[in-house]
Scaffold this motif. Structure first.
Motif, PDB file in Angstrom:
ATOM      1  N   ARG A 139      34.971  20.865  -2.858  1.00 32.55           N
ATOM      2  CA  ARG A 139      36.316  20.302  -2.989  1.00 32.55           C
ATOM      3  C   ARG A 139      36.417  19.337  -4.164  1.00 32.55           C
ATOM      4  O   ARG A 139      37.493  19.177  -4.748  1.00 32.55           O
ATOM      5  N   TRP A 140      35.283  18.699  -4.523  1.00 36.04           N
ATOM      6  CA  TRP A 140      35.319  17.820  -5.700  1.00 36.04           C
ATOM      7  C   TRP A 140      35.590  18.619  -6.961  1.00 36.04           C
ATOM      8  O   TRP A 140      36.293  18.159  -7.872  1.00 36.04           O
ATOM      9  N   LEU A 141      35.027  19.827  -7.053  1.00 35.25           N
ATOM     10  CA  LEU A 141      35.274  20.674  -8.220  1.00 35.25           C
ATOM     11  C   LEU A 141      36.750  21.040  -8.316  1.00 35.25           C
ATOM     12  O   LEU A 141      37.331  21.061  -9.410  1.00 35.25           O
ATOM     13  N   ILE A 142      37.356  21.338  -7.157  1.00 35.37           N
ATOM     14  CA  ILE A 142      38.771  21.696  -7.154  1.00 35.37           C
ATOM     15  C   ILE A 142      39.643  20.495  -7.511  1.00 35.37           C
ATOM     16  O   ILE A 142      40.618  20.626  -8.272  1.00 35.37           O
ATOM     17  N   GLU A 143      39.299  19.328  -6.988  1.00 36.87           N
ATOM     18  CA  GLU A 143      40.097  18.138  -7.302  1.00 36.87           C
ATOM     19  C   GLU A 143      40.026  17.813  -8.793  1.00 36.87           C
ATOM     20  O   GLU A 143      41.045  17.491  -9.424  1.00 36.87           O
ATOM     21  N   ALA A 144      38.835  17.896  -9.370  1.00 37.08           N
ATOM     22  CA  ALA A 144      38.709  17.635 -10.805  1.00 37.08           C
ATOM     23  C   ALA A 144      39.467  18.686 -11.606  1.00 37.08           C
ATOM     24  O   ALA A 144      40.143  18.365 -12.603  1.00 37.08           O
ATOM     25  N   ALA A 145      39.394  19.948 -11.171  1.00 32.11           N
ATOM     26  CA  ALA A 145      40.097  21.019 -11.873  1.00 32.11           C
ATOM     27  C   ALA A 145      41.607  20.839 -11.778  1.00 32.11           C
ATOM     28  O   ALA A 145      42.343  21.117 -12.731  1.00 32.11           O
ATOM     29  N   SER A 146      42.093  20.365 -10.643  1.00 27.38           N
ATOM     30  CA  SER A 146      43.522  20.134 -10.477  1.00 27.38           C
ATOM     31  C   SER A 146      44.016  19.064 -11.444  1.00 27.38           C
ATOM     32  O   SER A 146      45.103  19.186 -12.034  1.00 27.38           O
ATOM     33  N   ARG A 168      41.524  11.678 -17.174  1.00 27.65           N
ATOM     34  CA  ARG A 168      41.802  10.895 -18.384  1.00 27.65           C
ATOM     35  C   ARG A 168      41.261  11.567 -19.648  1.00 27.65           C
ATOM     36  O   ARG A 168      41.895  11.526 -20.698  1.00 27.65           O
ATOM     37  N   SER A 169      40.085  12.205 -19.559  1.00 30.55           N
ATOM     38  CA  SER A 169      39.533  12.865 -20.752  1.00 30.55           C
ATOM     39  C   SER A 169      40.390  14.063 -21.145  1.00 30.55           C
ATOM     40  O   SER A 169      40.660  14.290 -22.325  1.00 30.55           O
ATOM     41  N   MET A 170      40.858  14.838 -20.143  1.00 30.39           N
ATOM     42  CA  MET A 170      41.685  16.000 -20.475  1.00 30.39           C
ATOM     43  C   MET A 170      43.066  15.567 -20.951  1.00 30.39           C
ATOM     44  O   MET A 170      43.671  16.245 -21.799  1.00 30.39           O
ATOM     45  N   GLU A 171      43.553  14.449 -20.443  1.00 33.62           N
ATOM     46  CA  GLU A 171      44.836  13.938 -20.934  1.00 33.62           C
ATOM     47  C   GLU A 171      44.745  13.636 -22.428  1.00 33.62           C
ATOM     48  O   GLU A 171      45.646  13.999 -23.202  1.00 33.62           O
ATOM     49  N   LEU A 172      43.661  12.986 -22.853  1.00 40.42           N
ATOM     50  CA  LEU A 172      43.520  12.657 -24.270  1.00 40.42           C
ATOM     51  C   LEU A 172      43.355  13.921 -25.114  1.00 40.42           C
ATOM     52  O   LEU A 172      43.969  14.051 -26.185  1.00 40.42           O
ATOM     53  N   VAL A 173      42.536  14.862 -24.649  1.00 42.17           N
ATOM     54  CA  VAL A 173      42.380  16.116 -25.396  1.00 42.17           C
ATOM     55  C   VAL A 173      43.722  16.829 -25.508  1.00 42.17           C
ATOM     56  O   VAL A 173      44.089  17.348 -26.571  1.00 42.17           O
ATOM     57  N   SER A 174      44.492  16.864 -24.423  1.00 38.54           N
ATOM     58  CA  SER A 174      45.789  17.520 -24.428  1.00 38.54           C
ATOM     59  C   SER A 174      46.738  16.852 -25.416  1.00 38.54           C
ATOM     60  O   SER A 174      47.402  17.520 -26.221  1.00 38.54           O
ATOM     61  N   GLU A 232      35.164  10.159  -6.799  1.00 44.10           N
ATOM     62  CA  GLU A 232      36.511   9.923  -7.310  1.00 44.10           C
ATOM     63  C   GLU A 232      36.470   9.521  -8.776  1.00 44.10           C
ATOM     64  O   GLU A 232      37.387   9.843  -9.548  1.00 44.10           O
ATOM     65  N   ALA A 233      35.395   8.829  -9.186  1.00 42.40           N
ATOM     66  CA  ALA A 233      35.270   8.430 -10.585  1.00 42.40           C
ATOM     67  C   ALA A 233      35.167   9.656 -11.493  1.00 42.40           C
ATOM     68  O   ALA A 233      35.704   9.664 -12.610  1.00 42.40           O
ATOM     69  N   ALA A 234      34.479  10.697 -11.041  1.00 39.68           N
ATOM     70  CA  ALA A 234      34.367  11.930 -11.831  1.00 39.68           C
ATOM     71  C   ALA A 234      35.725  12.617 -11.927  1.00 39.68           C
ATOM     72  O   ALA A 234      36.087  13.158 -12.990  1.00 39.68           O
ATOM     73  N   VAL A 235      36.479  12.618 -10.851  1.00 41.63           N
ATOM     74  CA  VAL A 235      37.823  13.205 -10.866  1.00 41.63           C
ATOM     75  C   VAL A 235      38.709  12.433 -11.842  1.00 41.63           C
ATOM     76  O   VAL A 235      39.471  13.025 -12.620  1.00 41.63           O
ATOM     77  N   GLU A 236      38.588  11.119 -11.825  1.00 42.50           N
ATOM     78  CA  GLU A 236      39.375  10.298 -12.740  1.00 42.50           C
ATOM     79  C   GLU A 236      38.984  10.544 -14.193  1.00 42.50           C
ATOM     80  O   GLU A 236      39.843  10.600 -15.086  1.00 42.50           O
ATOM     81  N   PHE A 237      37.675  10.712 -14.446  1.00 43.76           N
ATOM     82  CA  PHE A 237      37.232  10.998 -15.812  1.00 43.76           C
ATOM     83  C   PHE A 237      37.746  12.360 -16.265  1.00 43.76           C
ATOM     84  O   PHE A 237      38.162  12.531 -17.422  1.00 43.76           O
ATOM     85  N   SER A 295      39.905   6.991 -21.138  1.00 40.13           N
ATOM     86  CA  SER A 295      39.240   8.291 -21.128  1.00 40.13           C
ATOM     87  C   SER A 295      37.740   8.161 -21.291  1.00 40.13           C
ATOM     88  O   SER A 295      37.006   9.124 -21.085  1.00 40.13           O
ATOM     89  N   ARG A 296      37.264   6.974 -21.699  1.00 46.43           N
ATOM     90  CA  ARG A 296      35.847   6.705 -22.010  1.00 46.43           C
ATOM     91  C   ARG A 296      35.392   7.472 -23.247  1.00 46.43           C
ATOM     92  O   ARG A 296      34.203   7.662 -23.470  1.00 46.43           O
ATOM     93  N   LEU A 297      36.344   7.910 -24.061  1.00 43.05           N
ATOM     94  CA  LEU A 297      36.034   8.658 -25.272  1.00 43.05           C
ATOM     95  C   LEU A 297      36.443   7.858 -26.501  1.00 43.05           C
ATOM     96  O   LEU A 297      37.319   6.994 -26.440  1.00 43.05           O
TER      97      LEU A 297
END
Length: 965
Positions: A878-885, A708-714, A700-705, A637-639
């Motif tokens: 579309r990058w905003l939507i991919e990250a939001a998804s 992973r960051s939201m997974e850890l927060v969740s 793609e790196a921003a989408v991945e971040f 997550s880089r956190l």
């Protein structure tokens, strides 16, 4: 660099860390000051020396001006000499106070004996101070005093100091209306302190600008304001001046608050100020008397004045204007007292309330987490309405409709943002059985709701805010789409109320397949309102068959694509309706066993059940993501997982406490909140985190971040709620919920895909031990029905000095307009990078203004920086939507997602919103185009041939979403 000095309400002796003086007294013994920027020195305990002081001569300043001799000036100078050597605590020492009194008497006596009625030069008085220190054996203090005088003389000779020889004498009116000459040295020292430790800032341009703007008879408050204004004008050239402006504002606010609380202009000491502030707040009726039952002395000692210096100017000005408690316009609450007041208000029902208040305070004041705006407004007050969002369903009954509008007024009064589900109300032309007449539909009632929001205006603190939701099959939907238009019958327009379209999956399938769509009046098909997914599809097809057979009186069929295009056209034209999706909100809801999600809230991130008997309530707060970064760590997550875990545990406890402490304006809200106990933990500063990690938003790196960051927060949020359930018990409606069946947010995607029949493309990768957490949740329970929601965070992000929510960078340089005024905002990360490349200069500032804060057209900037600092309209939407998804798969509610399109057209907008649906998003928020967020630029060529441009302005739409912060 040395840290800045503690917040001072006046120029009393400073701590040893105050390097603006680097030695003993930094003020010659000239005229008596009257204010922080005029060098105010309040009376102290030691009495004024007697004897021949009354016959001592006038003092000649270096400028030649003659002023009245004042023995208090000697006492202050000697005190500061001791403080510079022995530390800040020396001023309170009986030994030092006695020595100061003795030395002051000696100096006064010698001056009187030698000069009688003859004028005495300030240097002669300082000579006598040195001699007295030496005679009494205070050699270290005397040495420091001598070195300080030599250094000041050297700096004056080198032109580094603003000598009193140059400035014109200016008379200043103090708070008591008395007139004094401006103490230029005191002004210089104030500016020196404000710049201390802030890289690439200098007090010199500030001093020149302040003095240039002053006039005879200026007030002390006007001088303070001039300092702040001088600093803020330099922010666009050097971001560090934002902190300088904040410190100057802090000095001014501190002086006012100390004077109001203590009744005299004394130096601010938080440990002394805090108990007096609490007592005053209770006496005035602003604070709850229950705050006085805490261990106040312990909490006062816990206040960390150094944290006042975290603020940027925009954040502190926002706090001062809109959050700090005032008495008839006089702000007597200061930042650290504010955070402690909120912390105490959230700890009222804790077993060890003082310890918990201290814990909550440290989380808030460190900026690692910030509660929502209603919580910050009202915690610890007599009416603690702390919740952010309220969702209501308006029944199809005249009395209940007006009861719902009344509830809107009561909920709005205490700073709540509203989402109203209007779908049950019968449409235009529907029969009214009681009168045998025909209904005027929902529009006239929406007009009343709109005007009610304007009238109540959130209790006078900010604009009223309400959003009306309507399902896409309602017979009045076409008129609903036109509500925000500026043309047509104004009696059927709602210019202040937001609107959102609540869209079932079947409608999107019909659009994609080119099918037709039938509109109904809900009084004839009431069950459609409560059905979702496959059950809704079956019933809707049955209703269409009944309509075709003539069994329904009110209906109309049209191509689904026509209605879709009309909705998107109005969205582009007016910013409304927002596009939200009914079935993902319901099929992925943990509470699908207990009711139906009929709408979202004002900012489209809350997805909770509503009925005529239950008003859904959500309590929000946001984690400062960049404050928890660990780029060198091993966590994907880089956190920093340990630090984030501590923050989430405390934050979830604070949010859960809101439910029990909260003042509920209507009983339906209390009933719902205590039964389900939902909270919404979100994030902010996502863009800042990407800057720190050197990741472009459009990658793609921003989408991945984001994933992973939201997974850890969740994971941490669910774990924290489970821990609270073990301590306090599960929420009452937990049995039968998705949680109780072991279905976590990541698991609910499968149900959505099954019900849609394949119209879903959403990543489902994971990295954490979800199996172990799932089993514990099923066994122990959850304290909260919902745990996560990402709100817009417009104002709390300003306070903490980070980018709001999950938003991309609007521009690298722009003017932000909100209820506190207009503020220049510049990207400090970009400035640091440009300085490292020796590219930051006045020409670059003008280039950024001319190009609307964009780097793309500036040829001398490297491509990697252009990619990293690409603005919102330069990042493919579309990058905003991919990250939001990726985030949405982990969130049990939703996220407030703005979409940015530089040059929108019909096909592009169509593709964007279809992609949002296919990627499994629950809701979207504003569609922002370049025309809605700019003003026309003007350019001027100055006499030196340089081009100056006006920075682009971000429209005040940011403040429309503040009810959910």
């Amino acid at each position: 660099m040395n840290p800045p000095p503690p917040l001072q309400g006046t120029l009393l002796p400073q701590s040893p860390t105050d390097r603006s003086m680097d030695g003993p007294p930094d003020r010659p013994l000239d005229d008596r000051p009257t204010h922080p920027l005029a060098g105010a020195v309040p009376p102290h305990d030691p009495p004024r020396p007697s004897g021949s002081a009354a016959t001592t001569p006038t003092v000649i300043r270096r400028s030649g001006e003659r002023v009245e001799f004042d023995p208090d000036r000697i006492r202050v100078a000697v005190t500061k000499a001791f403080v510079s050597v022995e530390g800040e605590g020396a001023a309170a020492s009986d030994r030092v106070r006695s020595a100061v009194a003795s030395l002051t008497e000696q100096v006064v006596a010698r001056v009187a004996d030698r000069h009688h009625s003859r004028p005495v030069h300030v240097e002669s008085i300082q000579d006598q101070v040195e001699l007295s220190l030496m005679r009494d054996g205070h050699h270290a203090v005397a040495r420091a005093y001598v070195l300080y005088r030599e250094e000041r003389a050297r700096r004056r000779a080198a032109g580094e100091l603003r000598s009193p020889d140059a400035p014109r004498p200016i008379r200043v009116l103090d708070a008591e209306g008395e007139s004094h000459f401006l103490d230029h040295d005191a002004l210089a020292r104030t500016l020196d302190r404000a710049c201390a430790g802030v890289a690439d800032t200098s007090p010199d341009p500030l001093y020149r600008e302040v003095v240039r703007s002053l006039y005879d008879g200026v007030t002390a408050d006007e001088i303070a304001h001039a300092g702040v204004m001088a600093a803020r004008t330099l922010i666009e050239k050097e971001p560090g001046y934002s902190k300088v402006a904040a410190r100057l504002l802090l000095d001014s606010v501190g002086a006012t608050a100390a004077r109001h609380v203590h009744g005299a202009p004394i130096a601010l000491d938080y440990a002394r100020y805090f108990p007096a502030y609490l007592r005053l707040g209770v006496t005035l009726g602003h604070l709850s008397p229950e705050l006085l039952t805490f261990d106040i002395e312990r909490l006062a000692e816990a206040l960390d004045g150094e944290r006042d210096h975290q603020f940027e100017y925009l954040g502190l000005q926002t706090l001062v204007d809109r959050y700090l408690i005032h008495d008839d316009g006089v702000r007597y609450e200061l930042p650290q007292a504010f955070f402690m007041r909120v912390a105490m208000g959230l700890a009222l029902q804790e077993p060890d309330r003082t310890a918990r208040a201290e814990e909550f305070y440290h989380l808030l004041s460190s900026f690692r987490f910030m509660s929502s705006t209603p919580t910050l407004f009202n915690a610890g007050t007599r009416r603690p309405q702390l919740s952010s969002c309220f969702l209501t369903t308006i029944p199809d009954d005249l009395a209940e409709i007006y009861s719902g509008i009344r509830d809107n007024a009561l909920l709005s009064k205490y700073a709540g943002g509203l989402g109203n589900d209007w779908t049950p109300v019968r449409g235009l032309g529907a029969r009214i059985r009681g009168t045998n007449g025909e209904s005027q539909g929902i529009v006239p009632f929406l007009k009343v709701a709109n005007d009610t929001a304007v009238a109540v205006n959130q209790g006078g603190k900010r604009k009223g805010a309400v959003c009306a939701y309507l399902e896409a099959w309602h017979i009045d939907v076409e008129e609903f789409l036109d509500l925000r238009r500026n043309t047509g019958d104004d009696r059927r327009r709602t210019h202040d109320m937001h609107t959102a379209l609540w869209i079932p999956d079947l409608f999107m399938k019909r659009v994609a397949e080119g099918g037709s769509w039938t509109l109904f009046s809900p009084d004839e098909v009431p069950d459609l309102h409560d059905l979702t997914g496959a059950a809704f599809e079956r019933r809707y097809l049955d209703c269409e068959a009944r309509a075709e057979a003539g069994e329904l009186r009110i209906h109309r069929t049209l191509p689904a694509e026509d209605l879709w295009r009309r909705a998107l056209s109005r969205l582009f034209e007016t910013g409304h309706p927002w596009i939200t999706f009914k079935d993902p909100c319901n099929l992925r809801s943990p509470q699908e066993h207990a009711g139906v999600v009929h709408s979202s809230n004002l900012c489209t991130e809350i997805t909770l059940n509503t009925t005529a008997d239950e008003v859904a309530v959500c309590n929000l707060g946001s984690i400062n993501l960049p404050a928890h970064l660990d780029p060198a760590g091993d966590d994907p997550s880089r956190l920093d997982r340990a630090a984030l875990g501590e923050t989430v545990r405390t934050a979830m406890r604070m949010l859960d406490n809101v439910i029990d402490i909260n003042h509920y304006p209507v009983p339906q809200a209390r009933r719902s909140n205590l039964r389900h106990r939902p909270v919404g933990l979100g994030i902010m500063g996502f863009q800042d985190a990407l800057f720190e990690l050197r990741i472009p938003y459009g990658s793609e790196a921003a989408v991945e971040f984001a994933d992973r960051s939201m997974e850890l927060v969740s994971w941490l949020a669910i774990e924290a709620s489970c821990d609270l359930a073990a301590e306090r018990g599960a929420y009452p409606s937990f049995p039968g919920s998705a949680w109780s069946r072991g279905v976590l947010p990541i698991d609910s995607i499968a149900r959505l895909e099954e019900q849609r029949g394949g119209w879903l493309e959403q990543d489902r990768s994971r990295t954490l031990d979800w199996d172990g957490l799932r089993e514990r949740v099923r066994r122990v329970g959850m304290r909260n029905s919902n745990t996560m929601a990402i709100a817009p965070t417009a104002t709390i992000a300003n306070i903490t000095g980070v980018s709001q929510s999950i938003e991309p960078l609007f521009a690298n340089l722009y003017v932000k307009s909100n209820l506190s005024g207009e503020f220049t905002v510049i990207n400090p990360a970009l400035v640091r990078d440009l300085k490292a490349l020796d590219l930051w200069d006045e020409v670059m500032v003008s280039d950024l203004k001319f190009h609307d804060g964009s780097l793309a057209p500036i040829q001398r900037i490297p491509d990697e920086l252009k990619a990293l600092y690409a603005t919102a309209f330069e990042v493919d939407c579309r990058w905003l939507i991919e990250a939001a998804s990726r985030r949405q798969k982990w969130i049990d509610q939703s996220q407030s997602l703005n979409l940015y399109v530089a040059d929108p057209d019909g096909p592009l907008i169509d593709n964007i919103y279809k992609l949002a649906w296919v990627r499994g998003l629950k809701t979207t928020y504003y569609l922002r185009s370049r025309g809605a967020t700019q003003v026309e630029k003007s350019t001027l060529t100055t006499s030196d041939g340089r081009l100056n441009a006006v920075a682009p302005t971000l429209c005040s739409l940011d403040d429309d979403c503040e009810a959910c912060q």
